[in-house]
Design an enzyme around this catalytic site. Sequence first.
Site, PDB file in Angstrom:
ATOM      1  N   CYS A 296     -89.989 -28.587 -17.313  1.00  0.00           N
ATOM      2  CA  CYS A 296     -89.353 -28.144 -16.080  1.00  0.00           C
ATOM      3  C   CYS A 296     -89.176 -26.613 -16.112  1.00  0.00           C
ATOM      4  CB  CYS A 296     -88.041 -28.900 -15.884  1.00  0.00           C
ATOM      5  SG  CYS A 296     -87.217 -28.606 -14.296  1.00  0.00           S
ATOM      6  N   LEU A 297     -87.980 -26.107 -15.897  1.00  0.00           N
ATOM      7  CA  LEU A 297     -87.772 -24.664 -15.943  1.00  0.00           C
ATOM      8  C   LEU A 297     -88.011 -24.095 -17.338  1.00  0.00           C
ATOM      9  CD1 LEU A 297     -84.673 -23.926 -13.704  1.00  0.00           C
ATOM     10  CD2 LEU A 297     -87.065 -23.460 -13.249  1.00  0.00           C
TER      11      LEU A 297
END
Length: 564
Positions: A296-297
């Site tokens: 994800c991030l």
Amino acid sequence: MRAGMARATSGASPFAVAQAVTDWAMHLSRAPGRQLELAERAARNATRLGAYAFEHFKQDGTAPTPPFSPDQNDHRFAHAGWATLPFAMWQQGYLATRDWWDAATSGMPGVQSRNADRVNFMTRLLLDAVSPSNFPLTNPEVIEATRDTGGANLARGLQYFVEDLIEHAADMPPAPHNGFRIGETLACTPGKVVYRNDIFELIQYSPQTETVRPEPVLIVPAWIMKYYILDLSPQNSLINWLVGQGHTVFAISWCNPTAAQADLSLEDYRQRGVMAALDAVTTIVPDQKVHACGYCLGGTILSIAAATMARDGDDRFASITLLAAQTDFVEAGELLLFLDESQVAFLEDMMWDQGFLDRDQMASAFRLLRDEDLVWGRATRRYLMGQEDKQTDMGTWNADSTRMPARMHSEYLRGLFLENRLTAGRFAVDGRVIALKDIKAPLFVVGTEKDHIAPWRSVYKTKLFTDCDLDFLLTSSGHNGGIVSEPGHPHRHYRTGHRKAGALYMDPDTWLANHEVQDGSWWPVWGDWLASHSGAPVAPPRMGAPAKGFPTLCAAPGTYVQQT
């Protein structure tokens, strides 16, 4: 004053709402042809409802085919009672209204697409709030449960409602379920914390095999979630599985920031997060390159770090794996509905006051994206059916959310989401622009079919901005469920393909058509790929490196994961 207004609206900008509605309404008012089309659609929907009612009243023993169907992932109308009168007409009336509003908020000449999407989203929220499934007298499943239990379901539901109201008013986190406790049944892969600063703890996991691959694996999770989504129960822990495959695994466990850490920047997370962890790993396991994996991030910040390292001639990465991670944010999915200059300004005002974006404020935005299930569906099950929330390891993790430092979150929203600087060639590190195409380490990129946070076509665009050797894998399920997809998990499938360095670009739809579905988990595919980019097995390294400043500080999962 601005912060007070932002708090009053929970960070939502009324100006952004007004702008979207005004844009749509003004353009509709000057489009008489479109108005006639919508009037025709309303008449046609009413006619179809009338025909459906007539078929019901014929009573010839055959069940009529409903003219409108709920979305594939909408389970509110799954009960058999919705096929009988009067519930069938209430359900179909609701779906017909939703169909009309979908048409009314799409295809309007002159309306900005984001404004049209936002109006569509807001009308969907309003319609979901008045769905017949939400009320005890119009929901056949609730009526049946009330009859069968003598009203006990409503009594239990009232009790749950009061409990939840008290928790919310007192800002209390949900009580942990006895079956799922961090360090005991969750995040319980054996290991040691070997480094700690104010941003993260670095966990080194104990070897489970007699020999290991010489290149260690460094996992960079997102800081909007606690890392143990990748270390849930032992049977579905990606970290535990990876260690069992003969890899030396390190994982970052981010802190849960407070107001005192409001000035932490995106660069802090790169320099004192990813790069500090890499320095520690290469010190503990010297003379070896590192397999980096970002989720994800965490994958986004890993991409930034990798591009910076490539620019500066740092070649310590043996490979890079990106799990449901975006590098381009033009097609960033439904989260873009919440973001424009006005919206970000409101969030910045609120974070200036608080020092962070609170966990509930972020969780609410994610819940609204799937409100029919995560909001109204849950409310119906809990408050009307009297059913206690099903306890799962992922559900426990999902409730264990984190905060976001004000400065970092503002930089992330503006620099990546709003301005898309990374792939536009305008993202600077240390005063100089970086480019993903400079990355030479092989890439393994994973997207998930039903991801509404990092849509797979957006994740796929990593291929558009890189030239290196790259494998792209598309797996079933969503943002979290698709990644936590252990071998033996039922109803899982994937597609995978390889692009040689320097090959021509293939668009995502063509790629999808040219790659066949394969049943099973994607984990073994990744495991084989890592093995193909690793050396021959060797003896496991020591835990930590006390003589070099990296002693073992405590047992995994450490202390930061316990922060509330």
